[in-house]
Design an enzyme around this catalytic site. Structure first.
Site, PDB file in Angstrom:
ATOM      1  N   CYS A   1      -3.355  -6.416  -6.390  1.00 19.27           N
ATOM      2  CA  CYS A   1      -3.923  -6.144  -5.070  1.00 19.27           C
ATOM      3  C   CYS A   1      -5.223  -6.906  -4.797  1.00 19.27           C
ATOM      4  O   CYS A   1      -5.668  -6.981  -3.652  1.00 19.27           O
ATOM      5  CB  CYS A   1      -4.167  -4.649  -4.912  1.00 19.27           C
TER       6      CYS A   1
ATOM      7  N   CYS B   1      -8.607  -1.017  -4.985  1.00 18.86           N
ATOM      8  CA  CYS B   1      -8.076  -0.629  -6.267  1.00 18.86           C
ATOM      9  C   CYS B   1      -6.960  -1.613  -6.592  1.00 18.86           C
ATOM     10  O   CYS B   1      -6.433  -2.288  -5.707  1.00 18.86           O
ATOM     11  CB  CYS B   1      -7.538   0.802  -6.230  1.00 18.86           C
TER      12      CYS B   1
ATOM     13  N   HIS C   1      -0.746  -3.342   3.667  1.00 22.87           N
ATOM     14  CA  HIS C   1      -1.384  -3.877   2.454  1.00 22.87           C
ATOM     15  C   HIS C   1      -0.438  -4.915   1.853  1.00 22.87           C
ATOM     16  O   HIS C   1       0.333  -4.615   0.947  1.00 22.87           O
ATOM     17  CB  HIS C   1      -1.647  -2.720   1.488  1.00 22.87           C
TER      18      HIS C   1
ATOM     19  N   GLY D   1      -3.343  -2.318  -8.948  1.00 24.74           N
ATOM     20  CA  GLY D   1      -2.277  -1.813  -9.793  1.00 24.74           C
ATOM     21  C   GLY D   1      -2.493  -2.205 -11.256  1.00 24.74           C
ATOM     22  O   GLY D   1      -2.957  -3.303 -11.539  1.00 24.74           O
TER      23      GLY D   1
HETATM   24  C1  LIG Z   1       5.344   5.316   1.340  1.00 20.13           C
HETATM   25  C2  LIG Z   1       6.451   4.293   1.482  1.00 20.13           C
HETATM   26  C3  LIG Z   1       7.487   4.456   0.352  1.00 20.13           C
HETATM   27  C4  LIG Z   1       7.119   4.531   2.852  1.00 20.13           C
HETATM   28  O1  LIG Z   1       8.026   3.506   3.052  1.00 20.13           O
HETATM   29  P1  LIG Z   1       9.142   3.638   4.158  1.00 20.13           P
HETATM   30  O2  LIG Z   1       9.961   4.840   3.900  1.00 20.13           O
HETATM   31  O3  LIG Z   1       9.799   2.322   4.321  1.00 20.13           O
HETATM   32  O4  LIG Z   1       8.244   3.945   5.424  1.00 20.13           O
HETATM   33  P2  LIG Z   1       8.611   4.188   6.919  1.00 20.13           P
HETATM   34  O5  LIG Z   1       7.643   3.433   7.715  1.00 20.13           O
HETATM   35  O6  LIG Z   1      10.062   3.963   7.145  1.00 20.13           O
HETATM   36  O7  LIG Z   1       8.306   5.745   7.102  1.00 20.13           O
HETATM   37  C5  LIG Z   1       9.126   6.720   6.539  1.00 20.13           C
HETATM   38  C6  LIG Z   1       9.254   7.855   7.546  1.00 20.13           C
HETATM   39  O8  LIG Z   1       7.933   8.337   7.883  1.00 20.13           O
HETATM   40  C7  LIG Z   1       7.715   8.211   9.275  1.00 20.13           C
HETATM   41  N1  LIG Z   1       6.353   7.725   9.491  1.00 20.13           N
HETATM   42  C8  LIG Z   1       5.743   6.747   8.814  1.00 20.13           C
HETATM   43  N2  LIG Z   1       4.497   6.546   9.275  1.00 20.13           N
HETATM   44  C9  LIG Z   1       4.351   7.438  10.288  1.00 20.13           C
HETATM   45  C10 LIG Z   1       3.282   7.710  11.182  1.00 20.13           C
HETATM   46  N3  LIG Z   1       2.129   7.048  11.096  1.00 20.13           N
HETATM   47  N4  LIG Z   1       3.451   8.664  12.097  1.00 20.13           N
HETATM   48  C11 LIG Z   1       4.602   9.362  12.161  1.00 20.13           C
HETATM   49  N5  LIG Z   1       5.665   9.137  11.358  1.00 20.13           N
HETATM   50  C12 LIG Z   1       5.524   8.188  10.429  1.00 20.13           C
HETATM   51  C13 LIG Z   1       8.712   7.162   9.761  1.00 20.13           C
HETATM   52  O9  LIG Z   1       9.063   7.373  11.077  1.00 20.13           O
HETATM   53  C14 LIG Z   1       9.849   7.365   8.858  1.00 20.13           C
HETATM   54  O10 LIG Z   1      10.585   8.428   9.378  1.00 20.13           O
HETATM   55  P3  LIG Z   1      12.158   8.248   9.521  1.00 20.13           P
HETATM   56  O11 LIG Z   1      12.606   8.112   8.073  1.00 20.13           O
HETATM   57  O12 LIG Z   1      12.541   9.523  10.193  1.00 20.13           O
HETATM   58  O13 LIG Z   1      12.343   6.983  10.300  1.00 20.13           O
HETATM   59  C15 LIG Z   1       5.891   2.849   1.452  1.00 20.13           C
HETATM   60  O14 LIG Z   1       5.113   2.629   2.595  1.00 20.13           O
HETATM   61  C16 LIG Z   1       5.042   2.596   0.234  1.00 20.13           C
HETATM   62  O15 LIG Z   1       5.588   2.440  -0.872  1.00 20.13           O
HETATM   63  N6  LIG Z   1       3.707   2.519   0.399  1.00 20.13           N
HETATM   64  C17 LIG Z   1       2.801   2.276  -0.725  1.00 20.13           C
HETATM   65  C18 LIG Z   1       2.827   0.818  -1.087  1.00 20.13           C
HETATM   66  C19 LIG Z   1       2.044   0.553  -2.382  1.00 20.13           C
HETATM   67  O16 LIG Z   1       2.219   1.203  -3.378  1.00 20.13           O
HETATM   68  N7  LIG Z   1       1.192  -0.480  -2.328  1.00 20.13           N
HETATM   69  C20 LIG Z   1       0.361  -0.822  -3.450  1.00 20.13           C
HETATM   70  C21 LIG Z   1      -0.778   0.096  -3.474  1.00 20.13           C
HETATM   71  S1  LIG Z   1      -1.792  -0.200  -4.856  1.00 20.13           S
END
Ligand SMILES: CC(C)(COP(=O)(O)OP(=O)(O)OC[C@H]1O[C@@H](n2cnc3c(N)ncnc32)[C@H](O)[C@@H]1OP(=O)(O)O)[C@@H](O)C(=O)NCCC(=O)NCCS
Length: 392
Positions: A91, A378, A348, A380
């Site tokens: 990151c 931070c 990100h 990974g």
């Molecule tokens: C958390 C994570 C798994 C979600 O991925 P995703 O499922 O593709 O995300 P989506 O945008 O499709 O959202 C999932 C659901 O939440 C809902 N949602 C997401 N953000 C929302 C918001 N701000 N408001 C309302 N609803 C929201 C979406 O509508 C979706 O609902 P649905 O399944 O009914 O369509 C992914 O974003 C992730 O792995 N994030 C962390 C990344 C990471 O680890 N980075 C490195 C960090 S060190």
């Protein structure tokens, strides 16, 4: 050591992995475009002046493989003499790349360099196409390989970061981002060409281009609405898609030139890198990293958090961002932290993020007429990274 200055710092929009507008745009196309544009937008600078490219990428394989730093320099149309390398500190890769590019100039090894980062999570998803943890070490040290989402759950559980507080923080990030987009405050964003492949009647595909002007993951949400989302990583957990950073595609670069070259070519210094540091922490709570990296870089620079006019704290997850804010007693400075939202709203794009936040930090310093800004994230595997920039 010579003086070195940033003379240009820009980014592409950040677009959602797979569902977003860059989902068919290869990483080389994103980064070579923004590198070429950065040179074109810098008066008196030509590609022939560039010596080297340091490019951050968290998963430098497949479409991001084969030393993307060099491939991107060629695809940007830079002359053969422009060398390139690819840097991976997950990151913090983009920030590491900028720091290494700075060091080359300050040491006199190069005169003008590009430091940047790119990540197409649409083409190379986390954790890469072929992760191969060491079997014995993984058995005895599973914490080294836990998913980032689980590290966020660990931080929330170990340090009492409530779901409600995380959702409030996330809703605030989204609101700030939407306001900035709607008022044209992301001055560091460059409208970027994207591509889609359109099937023709004869079964062949044509490659069509269109322009992307805004981050496409911004989604205004209430804390109540976010409160309804299911945990994403652990049944019964508190970390959701709404209070996590989005997985995103994007690219960003800064151009660094020696004082001598600035004087000789009439390049206008924007900022300088005052200090950069990294530090390790427990892998299974990697989100606490900035809590250690920020005090360390402030001490190196002989500055305090009160001296900072802008604080770009990467929101890998609301739980870890809130933990760092509380442990570092940053509550009095909330009006300086991620003033136009953070990764929860803007995404990100891993290896790009450090370079992206640098461009955002400098644009926000200009907006608030500030002097010092800090960029921290931070990392990974269990690290924190932090850099201090001084606007000139
Ligand atoms: C958390 C994570 C798994 C979600 O991925 P995703 O499922 O593709 O995300 P989506 O945008 O499709 O959202 C999932 C659901 O939440 C809902 N949602 C997401 N953000 C929302 C918001 N701000 N408001 C309302 N609803 C929201 C979406 O509508 C979706 O609902 P649905 O399944 O009914 O369509 C992914 O974003 C992730 O792995 N994030 C962390 C990344 C990471 O680890 N980075 C490195 C960090 S060190």
């Amino acid at each position: 050591m010579r003086d070195a200055y940033i003379v240009q710092s820009i980014r592409t929009p950040g677009c959602k992995q797979n569902k977003g507008l860059f989902n068919q745009t290869r990483p080389e196309e994103l980064i070579s475009f923004i590198m070429k544009t950065a040179v074109e937008r810098t008066p008196n600078l030509t590609p022939d002046h560039i010596d080297d490219v340091m490019l951050g990428c968290a998963f430098p394989e497949a479409e991001q493989g084969l030393n993307l730093g060099r491939v991107a320099a060629k695809m940007a149309g830079f002359p053969d003499k422009v060398s390139g390398a690819t840097v991976n500190r997950f990151c913090a890769s983009g920030l590491e790349a900028i720091a290494l590019a700075f060091m080359r100039v300050r040491m006199g090894w190069s005169d003008i360099t590009i430091g940047g980062g790119v990540e197409s999570m649409s083409f190379v998803p986390m954790p890469g196409n072929m992760p191969r943890p060491h079997p014995e070490y993984a058995r005895t040290n599973p914490e080294m390989y836990v998913s980032m989402g689980i590290t966020a759950e660990n931080v929330a559980a170990r340090y009492n970061i409530s779901r409600e507080d995380q959702d409030n923080f996330a809703a605030d990030s989204q609101a700030k981002a939407a306001n900035a987009r709607d008022n044209g405050l992301f001055t560091e964003i460059i409208p970027t060409p994207a591509y889609k492949y359109v099937k023709q009647a004869d079964g062949t595909y044509t490659k069509e281009q269109f322009m992307v002007e805004h981050d496409d993951g911004i989604r205004v949400s209430t804390a109540e609405g976010l409160g309804k989302l299911r945990p994403a990583f652990s049944a019964g957990g508190v970390v959701t898609a709404g209070n996590s950073s989005q997985t995103t595609d994007g690219a960003a670069v800064s151009i660094i030139a020696s004082k001598e070259k600035c004087d000789a070519l009439g390049l206008k210094p924007m900022a300088k890198l005052v200090a950069y540091t990294t530090i390790g922490c427990k892998s299974d709570e990697m989100g606490v990293g900035p809590r250690y990296a920020i005090p360390k870089v402030l001490a190196q620079a002989g500055l305090t958090i009160a001296d900072m006019d802008i604080i770009e704290l990467n929101e890998a997850f609301a739980s870890q961002a809130l933990y760092c804010i509380r442990e570092l007693k940053l509550e009095p400075y909330m009006d300086k932290i991620n003033i136009h939202g953070g990764a929860i709203a803007l995404g990100h794009p891993l290896g790009c993020t450090g370079a992206k936040l640098t461009a955002t930090c400098l644009a926000n310093l200009k907006e608030v007429n500030g002097r010092y800004g800090i960029v921290s994230m931070c990392v990974g595997g269990g690290m924190g990274a932090a850099a201090i920039f001084e606007r000139l």
